[in-house]
Design a protein around this motif. Structure first.
Motif, PDB file in Angstrom:
ATOM      1  N   GLY A   1      41.846  34.857  34.143  1.00 33.80           N
ATOM      2  CA  GLY A   1      41.666  36.157  33.622  1.00 33.80           C
ATOM      3  C   GLY A   1      40.073  36.373  33.122  1.00 33.80           C
ATOM      4  N   THR A   2      39.499  35.249  33.526  1.00 30.69           N
ATOM      5  CA  THR A   2      37.870  35.237  33.302  1.00 30.69           C
ATOM      6  C   THR A   2      37.223  36.377  34.332  1.00 30.69           C
ATOM      7  OG1 THR A   2      37.765  33.085  32.713  1.00 30.69           O
ATOM      8  CG2 THR A   2      35.742  34.096  33.284  1.00 30.69           C
ATOM      9  N   ALA A   3      36.291  37.321  33.384  1.00 29.70           N
ATOM     10  CA  ALA A   3      35.571  38.292  33.972  1.00 29.70           C
ATOM     11  C   ALA A   3      36.526  39.420  34.857  1.00 29.70           C
ATOM     12  CB  ALA A   3      34.454  37.940  35.086  1.00 29.70           C
ATOM     13  N   MET A   4      37.769  39.457  34.233  1.00 29.35           N
ATOM     14  CA  MET A   4      38.688  40.508  35.107  1.00 29.35           C
ATOM     15  C   MET A   4      39.346  41.396  34.091  1.00 29.35           C
ATOM     16  SD  MET A   4      38.397  39.497  38.368  1.00 29.35           S
ATOM     17  CE  MET A   4      40.020  40.222  39.055  1.00 29.35           C
ATOM     18  N   GLY A   5      38.682  41.681  33.079  1.00 24.14           N
ATOM     19  CA  GLY A   5      39.372  42.569  32.027  1.00 24.14           C
ATOM     20  C   GLY A   5      39.516  43.981  32.791  1.00 24.14           C
TER      21      GLY A   5
ATOM     22  N   LEU B   1      33.079  45.543  40.006  1.00 26.15           N
ATOM     23  CA  LEU B   1      32.973  44.977  41.257  1.00 26.15           C
ATOM     24  C   LEU B   1      31.759  43.993  40.804  1.00 26.15           C
ATOM     25  CD1 LEU B   1      33.804  43.758  44.027  1.00 26.15           C
ATOM     26  CD2 LEU B   1      32.115  45.585  45.064  1.00 26.15           C
ATOM     27  N   GLY B   2      30.644  44.318  40.466  1.00 26.06           N
ATOM     28  CA  GLY B   2      29.632  43.318  40.129  1.00 26.06           C
ATOM     29  C   GLY B   2      30.049  42.558  38.838  1.00 26.06           C
ATOM     30  N   SER B   3      30.453  42.867  37.682  1.00 24.36           N
ATOM     31  CA  SER B   3      30.675  41.918  36.687  1.00 24.36           C
ATOM     32  C   SER B   3      31.794  41.001  37.166  1.00 24.36           C
ATOM     33  CB  SER B   3      31.119  42.632  35.507  1.00 24.36           C
ATOM     34  OG  SER B   3      32.337  43.324  35.648  1.00 24.36           O
ATOM     35  N   ALA B   4      32.660  41.328  37.870  1.00 18.42           N
ATOM     36  CA  ALA B   4      33.752  40.343  38.069  1.00 18.42           C
ATOM     37  C   ALA B   4      33.150  39.165  39.107  1.00 18.42           C
ATOM     38  CB  ALA B   4      34.979  40.900  39.030  1.00 18.42           C
ATOM     39  N   VAL B   5      32.254  39.606  40.107  1.00 19.25           N
ATOM     40  CA  VAL B   5      31.536  38.670  40.935  1.00 19.25           C
ATOM     41  C   VAL B   5      30.509  37.673  40.236  1.00 19.25           C
ATOM     42  CG1 VAL B   5      30.111  38.344  42.939  1.00 19.25           C
ATOM     43  CG2 VAL B   5      32.123  39.990  43.108  1.00 19.25           C
ATOM     44  N   ARG B   6      29.824  38.287  39.428  1.00 17.77           N
ATOM     45  CA  ARG B   6      28.956  37.673  38.625  1.00 17.77           C
ATOM     46  C   ARG B   6      29.645  36.671  37.723  1.00 17.77           C
ATOM     47  NH1 ARG B   6      23.544  38.110  37.479  1.00 17.77           N
ATOM     48  NH2 ARG B   6      23.582  40.425  38.332  1.00 17.77           N
ATOM     49  N   GLY B   7      30.652  36.975  37.092  1.00 22.97           N
ATOM     50  CA  GLY B   7      31.407  36.145  35.923  1.00 22.97           C
ATOM     51  C   GLY B   7      32.119  35.104  36.704  1.00 22.97           C
TER      52      GLY B   7
END
Length: 499
Positions: free
Chosen positions: A143-147, A152-158
């Motif tokens: 679930g990390t960075a998948m809120g 797309l950018g926040s998920a990839v960066r996180g």
């Protein structure tokens, strides 16, 4: 003063918009026996899936391929009996140009997300430090960075780190959407990825599951012999043969409801219809829907769209025969000395085009236009060159990106085309906004339906557009819910190099 004339007769279905989505709905409605009329404001059909002539060659002026990750376009091609025309691109794949250099795009990526971050081709782009950071994705909680508001950018960066974002995902997303991935709603641009991450435990493995066992990046697409514009030709023939009437130069000013259904107003005349389908850009649809559905149902649906300018060069350059950068180059934001966001070496990508061009002649297509979040000039608007500056700028960019000197005397012909609204960039909340709009349209009742389709609700790429148009046609012709009907977002976007 008399009012506009009313066209004789009443149509069962009026489709507004003559792109691929509109043509497909018109064909299916006519084939089902409905008296169908399609109205296109422009002078030609097909939207961005059309051709122009450059150097005596008919080449695609817009989309030149379709994604194979989902079956929608493949099934349509079969229905149109175009199977024998399907061609695969040169498997050498495309390259990426970032601030630290240039390298082939890694195999098995999904919108630039690597499925195996530690492979040599990924390390060549993001380095050992980037690969080590990306490998943490496999041990982070799913679930990390998948809120719910993940981009797309926040998920990839996180999950994968900044190097994957900056050197892989940003250039690919820029080529496909002309948008900053940090603004793109993940669930719209990568439908199914959230579920794949939950099932596999990591973003990279989830991307691999969706992408499948395709080869080099760029090889998970296919095209048609003669160009994707031949799909428009086939749809036009099929719709006409089924009995649909197709009119160009017919701009719709308004759609009104009356006791018998709908009145479509063209200014000089009005047309009566039992059902209407709007297959137009989001801004146009929003204007036509004003007053028909509540303002809150229209809010947020017409996603921002960055204009894109394409410069096509036909050059005599035998030195390009070795395809020094494969089928093309995607350019990361911030690369100095180059304004293009992508280059497609079309004669290296498609063997049929190379044969038609002849020995030593090459077709290069360069794409310009990033949203304000990616503009290297920091101008606060699209980084779009003036047409007068092209094709000289395109020639200089092509020489830089391909690493081959190219002189003005080698240019045989050029063409510049601008697409204003074919690449909507879905922001967070877009998917929910589309659901609200369609619920409001459904509330108008099934007897005289009003529906929407096209890229502004389906997403970018032929696969998404075709899937949504077919589902729209199915609901129009049979409003009974289908138990196993795929949702319009099930198709993956096309990751072709030239956007």
């Amino acid at each position: 003063m008399t009012g506009p004339a009313v066209a004789t007769g009443r149509w069962d279905v009026v489709v507004v918009g003559g792109g691929v989505a509109g043509l497909l709905v018109a064909w299916e409605a006519a084939a089902a026996g409905r008296r169908t009329l399609l109205l296109e404001a422009g002078s030609r059909l097909g939207g961005a899936v059309t051709a122009h002539r450059v150097g005596g060659l008919a080449v695609d002026a817009g989309a030149d391929s379709y994604a194979l990750t989902r079956p929608a376009v493949t099934l349509l091609i079969a229905d149109l009996a175009l199977d024998d025309a399907v061609v695969a691109p040169n498997p050498v794949g495309a390259w990426v140009r970032h601030r630290a250099g240039a390298a082939p795009l890694p195999a098995n990526g999904l919108l630039g997300i690597p499925s195996r971050p530690w492979t040599a081709d990924v390390r060549r782009v993001i380095g050992l430090a980037g690969a080590a950071r990306a490998s943490l994705d496999r041990v982070l909680p799913a679930g990390t960075a998948m809120g719910p508001r993940a981009t797309l950018g926040s998920a990839v960066r996180g999950r994968l780190g900044s190097r994957v974002l900056e050197r892989l995902v940003r250039p690919v997303a820029g080529g496909v959407y002309s948008a900053d991935p940090s603004t793109l709603e993940m669930d719209t641009v990568t439908p199914g990825l959230r579920a794949a991450v939950a099932g596999t435990g990591s973003l990279s493995a989830g991307a691999g599951r969706i992408r499948g066992a395709a080869g080099r990046s760029g090889s998970a697409v296919a095209g048609l012999h003669g160009g994707m514009n031949t799909l428009t030709d086939a749809l036009t023939r099929a719709a006409t043969a089924a009995g649909a009437e197709l009119r160009t130069g017919a701009a719709v000013r308004a759609v009104r409801r009356d006791a018998a259904g709908w009145v479509v107003d063209l200014g000089s005349t009005t047309i009566a219809a039992a059902a209407v389908v709007l297959a137009v850009p989001g801004g146009t649809a929003d204007g036509l829907l004003a007053g028909l559905v509540p303002d809150e149902a229209r809010a947020g649906v017409a996603a921002a769209s960055t204009p894109v300018r394409l410069a096509t060069l036909v050059v005599r350059a035998p030195e390009l025969h070795r395809a020094p950068r494969g089928t093309g180059v995607l350019v990361a934001p911030g690369v100095t000395g180059v304004r293009a966001k992508a280059l497609t070496h079309a004669t290296a990508k498609w063997s049929w085009l190379a044969e038609r061009a002849g020995s030593g002649v090459h077709v290069l297509r360069l794409s310009y236009g990033r949203d304000e979040g990616q503009c290297s000039a920091g101008s606060g608007g699209p980084d779009l060159p003036d047409p007068a500056d092209l094709p000289a700028l395109a020639l200089a960019d092509a020489a830089d990106l391909l690493g081959v000197p190219l002189r003005p005397g080698q240019v045989l012909d050029t063409a510049v085309v601008t697409w204003e609204s074919v690449l909507p960039a879905p922001r967070v909340g877009q998917r929910a906004a589309v659901a609200r709009l369609r619920a409001a349209l459904a509330a108008l009742g099934p007897e005289h339906p009003l529906a929407v389709t096209g890229t502004f609700v389906a997403g970018t790429g032929l696969a998404a557009t075709v899937a949504d148009a077919r589902e729209t046609a199915r609901r129009l012709l049979d409003p009974t819910p289908a138990v196993d009907a795929p949702g319009p977002a099930a198709d993956q976007v096309d990751t072709r190099p030239a956007g």
